[in-house]
Design a protein around this motif. Structure first.
Motif, PDB file in Angstrom:
ATOM      1  N   GLY A  84       0.815  -1.212   0.000  1.00 19.64           N
ATOM      2  CA  GLY A  84       0.000   0.000   0.000  1.00 19.64           C
ATOM      3  C   GLY A  84       0.845   1.256   0.000  1.00 19.64           C
ATOM      4  O   GLY A  84       1.916   1.307   0.610  1.00 19.64           O
ATOM      5  N   ALA A  85       0.374   2.274  -0.708  1.00 17.39           N
ATOM      6  CA  ALA A  85       1.002   3.600  -0.707  1.00 17.39           C
ATOM      7  C   ALA A  85       0.127   4.508   0.156  1.00 17.39           C
ATOM      8  O   ALA A  85      -1.020   4.755  -0.182  1.00 17.39           O
ATOM      9  CB  ALA A  85       1.098   4.136  -2.131  1.00 17.39           C
ATOM     10  N   PRO A  86       0.636   4.982   1.284  1.00 19.81           N
ATOM     11  CA  PRO A  86      -0.222   5.654   2.262  1.00 19.81           C
ATOM     12  C   PRO A  86      -0.631   7.079   1.890  1.00 19.81           C
ATOM     13  O   PRO A  86      -1.746   7.483   2.155  1.00 19.81           O
ATOM     14  CB  PRO A  86       0.628   5.648   3.530  1.00 19.81           C
ATOM     15  N   LEU A 116       6.064   2.586   2.488  1.00 18.74           N
ATOM     16  CA  LEU A 116       4.899   1.810   2.082  1.00 18.74           C
ATOM     17  C   LEU A 116       4.450   0.931   3.249  1.00 18.74           C
ATOM     18  O   LEU A 116       5.161   0.803   4.239  1.00 18.74           O
ATOM     19  CB  LEU A 116       5.259   0.947   0.863  1.00 18.74           C
ATOM     20  N   PHE A 117       3.276   0.339   3.130  1.00 20.93           N
ATOM     21  CA  PHE A 117       2.829  -0.614   4.153  1.00 20.93           C
ATOM     22  C   PHE A 117       2.363  -1.880   3.444  1.00 20.93           C
ATOM     23  O   PHE A 117       2.253  -1.923   2.215  1.00 20.93           O
ATOM     24  CB  PHE A 117       1.709  -0.016   5.019  1.00 20.93           C
ATOM     25  N   LEU A 118       2.129  -2.933   4.218  1.00 20.15           N
ATOM     26  CA  LEU A 118       1.628  -4.191   3.665  1.00 20.15           C
ATOM     27  C   LEU A 118       0.294  -4.529   4.306  1.00 20.15           C
ATOM     28  O   LEU A 118       0.134  -4.379   5.516  1.00 20.15           O
ATOM     29  CB  LEU A 118       2.617  -5.330   3.927  1.00 20.15           C
ATOM     30  N   HIS A 142     -13.589   4.224   3.358  1.00 22.47           N
ATOM     31  CA  HIS A 142     -13.313   3.679   2.015  1.00 22.47           C
ATOM     32  C   HIS A 142     -12.132   4.422   1.403  1.00 22.47           C
ATOM     33  O   HIS A 142     -11.933   5.608   1.647  1.00 22.47           O
ATOM     34  CB  HIS A 142     -14.531   3.859   1.108  1.00 22.47           C
ATOM     35  N   GLU A 143     -11.330   3.699   0.602  1.00 21.88           N
ATOM     36  CA  GLU A 143     -10.258   4.313  -0.194  1.00 21.88           C
ATOM     37  C   GLU A 143     -10.219   3.604  -1.542  1.00 21.88           C
ATOM     38  O   GLU A 143      -9.823   2.443  -1.621  1.00 21.88           O
ATOM     39  CB  GLU A 143      -8.893   4.171   0.502  1.00 21.88           C
ATOM     40  N   ILE A 144     -10.631   4.282  -2.605  1.00 23.17           N
ATOM     41  CA  ILE A 144     -10.521   3.698  -3.951  1.00 23.17           C
ATOM     42  C   ILE A 144      -9.095   3.881  -4.457  1.00 23.17           C
ATOM     43  O   ILE A 144      -8.498   4.939  -4.267  1.00 23.17           O
ATOM     44  CB  ILE A 144     -11.539   4.320  -4.941  1.00 23.17           C
ATOM     45  N   GLU A 145      -8.539   2.836  -5.095  1.00 32.30           N
ATOM     46  CA  GLU A 145      -7.156   2.911  -5.560  1.00 32.30           C
ATOM     47  C   GLU A 145      -6.955   2.111  -6.855  1.00 32.30           C
ATOM     48  O   GLU A 145      -7.462   0.999  -6.982  1.00 32.30           O
ATOM     49  CB  GLU A 145      -6.207   2.351  -4.492  1.00 32.30           C
ATOM     50  N   LEU A 146      -6.193   2.687  -7.776  1.00 36.84           N
ATOM     51  CA  LEU A 146      -5.685   1.895  -8.899  1.00 36.84           C
ATOM     52  C   LEU A 146      -4.677   0.884  -8.347  1.00 36.84           C
ATOM     53  O   LEU A 146      -3.804   1.253  -7.560  1.00 36.84           O
ATOM     54  CB  LEU A 146      -4.969   2.802  -9.906  1.00 36.84           C
ATOM     55  N   LEU A 173     -10.146  -1.534  -3.264  1.00 35.48           N
ATOM     56  CA  LEU A 173     -10.621  -0.744  -2.129  1.00 35.48           C
ATOM     57  C   LEU A 173      -9.709  -1.072  -0.951  1.00 35.48           C
ATOM     58  O   LEU A 173      -9.636  -2.229  -0.531  1.00 35.48           O
ATOM     59  CB  LEU A 173     -12.076  -1.081  -1.772  1.00 35.48           C
ATOM     60  N   ASP A 174      -8.996  -0.054  -0.480  1.00 33.67           N
ATOM     61  CA  ASP A 174      -8.108  -0.196   0.683  1.00 33.67           C
ATOM     62  C   ASP A 174      -8.899   0.267   1.904  1.00 33.67           C
ATOM     63  O   ASP A 174      -8.757   1.400   2.353  1.00 33.67           O
ATOM     64  CB  ASP A 174      -6.848   0.651   0.458  1.00 33.67           C
ATOM     65  N   MET A 175      -9.750  -0.628   2.418  1.00 35.01           N
ATOM     66  CA  MET A 175     -10.589  -0.264   3.561  1.00 35.01           C
ATOM     67  C   MET A 175      -9.689  -0.092   4.799  1.00 35.01           C
ATOM     68  O   MET A 175      -8.719  -0.825   4.985  1.00 35.01           O
ATOM     69  CB  MET A 175     -11.649  -1.333   3.815  1.00 35.01           C
ATOM     70  N   ARG A 186      -4.304  -1.733  10.998  1.00 40.29           N
ATOM     71  CA  ARG A 186      -5.621  -1.118  10.796  1.00 40.29           C
ATOM     72  C   ARG A 186      -6.223  -1.430   9.420  1.00 40.29           C
ATOM     73  O   ARG A 186      -7.420  -1.271   9.213  1.00 40.29           O
ATOM     74  CB  ARG A 186      -5.511   0.405  10.942  1.00 40.29           C
ATOM     75  N   LYS A 187      -5.380  -1.803   8.472  1.00 40.17           N
ATOM     76  CA  LYS A 187      -5.833  -2.010   7.096  1.00 40.17           C
ATOM     77  C   LYS A 187      -5.942  -3.485   6.724  1.00 40.17           C
ATOM     78  O   LYS A 187      -6.127  -3.807   5.556  1.00 40.17           O
ATOM     79  CB  LYS A 187      -4.874  -1.293   6.134  1.00 40.17           C
ATOM     80  N   SER A 188      -5.798  -4.364   7.709  1.00 40.22           N
ATOM     81  CA  SER A 188      -5.719  -5.799   7.426  1.00 40.22           C
ATOM     82  C   SER A 188      -6.860  -6.668   7.935  1.00 40.22           C
ATOM     83  O   SER A 188      -6.755  -7.892   7.855  1.00 40.22           O
ATOM     84  CB  SER A 188      -4.388  -6.361   7.963  1.00 40.22           C
ATOM     85  N   GLY A 256      -2.576   4.177  -3.845  1.00 41.87           N
ATOM     86  CA  GLY A 256      -2.935   5.309  -2.998  1.00 41.87           C
ATOM     87  C   GLY A 256      -4.289   5.869  -3.370  1.00 41.87           C
ATOM     88  O   GLY A 256      -4.802   5.624  -4.460  1.00 41.87           O
ATOM     89  N   THR A 257      -4.862   6.629  -2.420  1.00 45.52           N
ATOM     90  CA  THR A 257      -6.231   7.123  -2.616  1.00 45.52           C
ATOM     91  C   THR A 257      -6.249   8.640  -2.695  1.00 45.52           C
ATOM     92  O   THR A 257      -5.425   9.312  -2.067  1.00 45.52           O
ATOM     93  CB  THR A 257      -7.143   6.617  -1.477  1.00 45.52           C
ATOM     94  N   PRO A 258      -7.178   9.188  -3.489  1.00 41.36           N
ATOM     95  CA  PRO A 258      -7.294  10.653  -3.558  1.00 41.36           C
ATOM     96  C   PRO A 258      -8.123  11.189  -2.395  1.00 41.36           C
ATOM     97  O   PRO A 258      -8.459  10.430  -1.475  1.00 41.36           O
ATOM     98  CB  PRO A 258      -8.020  10.865  -4.884  1.00 41.36           C
TER      99      PRO A 258
HETATM  100 MN    MN Z   1      -4.875   3.527   0.821  1.00 40.89          MN
END
Ligand code: MN
Length: 285
Positions: A84-86, A116-118, A142-146, A173-175, A186-188, A256-258
């Motif tokens: 993940g790109a934070p 970065l994170f995993l 929610h975080e939408i990401e390419l 989606l990087d919830m 927190r993201k896992s 990463g998310t906008p």
């Molecule tokens: Mn993210």
């Protein structure tokens, strides 16, 4: 070409809103993979050498199922790692610095100050599996990401070689649970890495750094941007990540998310669209 996983361990090619089962082409002898298992995803690894046969299956008019009739799994079933790109869009960095529930006293600067994170592989879900937030009463955003999916193993990959190492792209989606714990934690949670609806091979995407995308929640636009606004673009992320660790086929880089991250609640309907990559529609349990 569009590759999906479906119905609990099947591999498919998606064509004209239909799914052709190609599991037998990838696994002619069943799942005959030696232990210890490869560090990558064998479907993504085998994809280049099997493309002609996959195309033949579609052209031959073989049996197919309507896309809406299958249960989609994650675009990549067994990535070795989900990277993940934070903080990779400036408007998101600005909103994070303005919101104490996001920054918890930290000041976000540049991505290369934070790295970065995993996300745990066990957080993976397809878009037909509801996102489960029932384990917590914390804020979940929610975080939408390419997402870029690695196709060729490499370490210390140069910027100029980076796109040659990408098999394709998918929507992610990087919830995220907001809080002060490390992002990896927190993201896992289970279902917090949604990948779908399918992997689109790189030859169909002329420039991954020029894609419009948006996320709606219950029909209302929450996030809308273009990947040209990435701070580290796709090539830089491959270069940066592979400087630290080897990238294997199937590894996923969430770019990463906008701006526009916001809490979700039970019953919400999330629809994420990225130019050329289809639509990922899912729900919060
Ligand atoms: Mn993210």
């Amino acid at each position: 070409m569009k590759i999906c996983t479906f119905d609990g361990g099947r591999v498919g090619v998606v064509h004209d809103e239909a799914v052709f089962d190609v599991t037998d082409i990838f696994f002619p002898d069943g799942l005959n993979v030696p232990w210890p298992y490869p560090r990558g995803d064998v479907v993504v690894e085998r994809l280049p050498q099997l493309r002609d046969r996959l195309a033949e299956r579609v052209e031959s008019g073989a049996e197919r199922k309507p896309l809406e009739a299958v249960k989609l799994g994650p675009s990549v079933a067994t990535p070795g790692k989900i990277i993940g790109a934070p903080i990779n869009y400036q408007p998101h960095i600005d909103e994070a610095n303005a919101d104490k529930e996001i920054n918890h006293g930290k000041t976000y600067t540049r991505i290369d100050d934070f790295g970065l994170f995993l996300k745990a592989n066990s957080s993976l879900a397809g878009c037909d599996t509801p996102i489960d937030i029932g384990f917590t009463d914390r804020r979940v955003d929610h975080e939408i990401e390419l997402c870029a999916v690695i196709g060729k193993q490499g370490r210390a990959i140069s910027y100029d070689d980076a796109l040659d190492h990408i098999a394709g792209y998918t929507i992610g989606l990087d919830m995220t649970v907001r809080g002060k714990e490390f992002p990896d934690f927190r993201k896992s949670p289970d279902t917090f890495a949604v990948l779908g609806p399918y992997l689109v091979t790189a030859d169909e995407i002329a420039d991954p750094n020029a894609l419009d995308f948006e996320l709606t929640v219950n029909g209302e636009v929450r996030q809308k941007s273009n990947t040209r606004d990435l701070v580290f673009n796709v090539q830089q992320l491959v270069e940066y990540a592979s400087h630290m660790y080897t990238l294997y086929p199937g590894d996923v880089i969430m770019t990463g998310t906008p701006a526009g991250v916001a809490p979700v609640k039970s019953g919400d309907r999330l629809v994420a669209t990225i130019e050329g990559l289809g639509t990922l529609a899912t729900a919060v349990k």
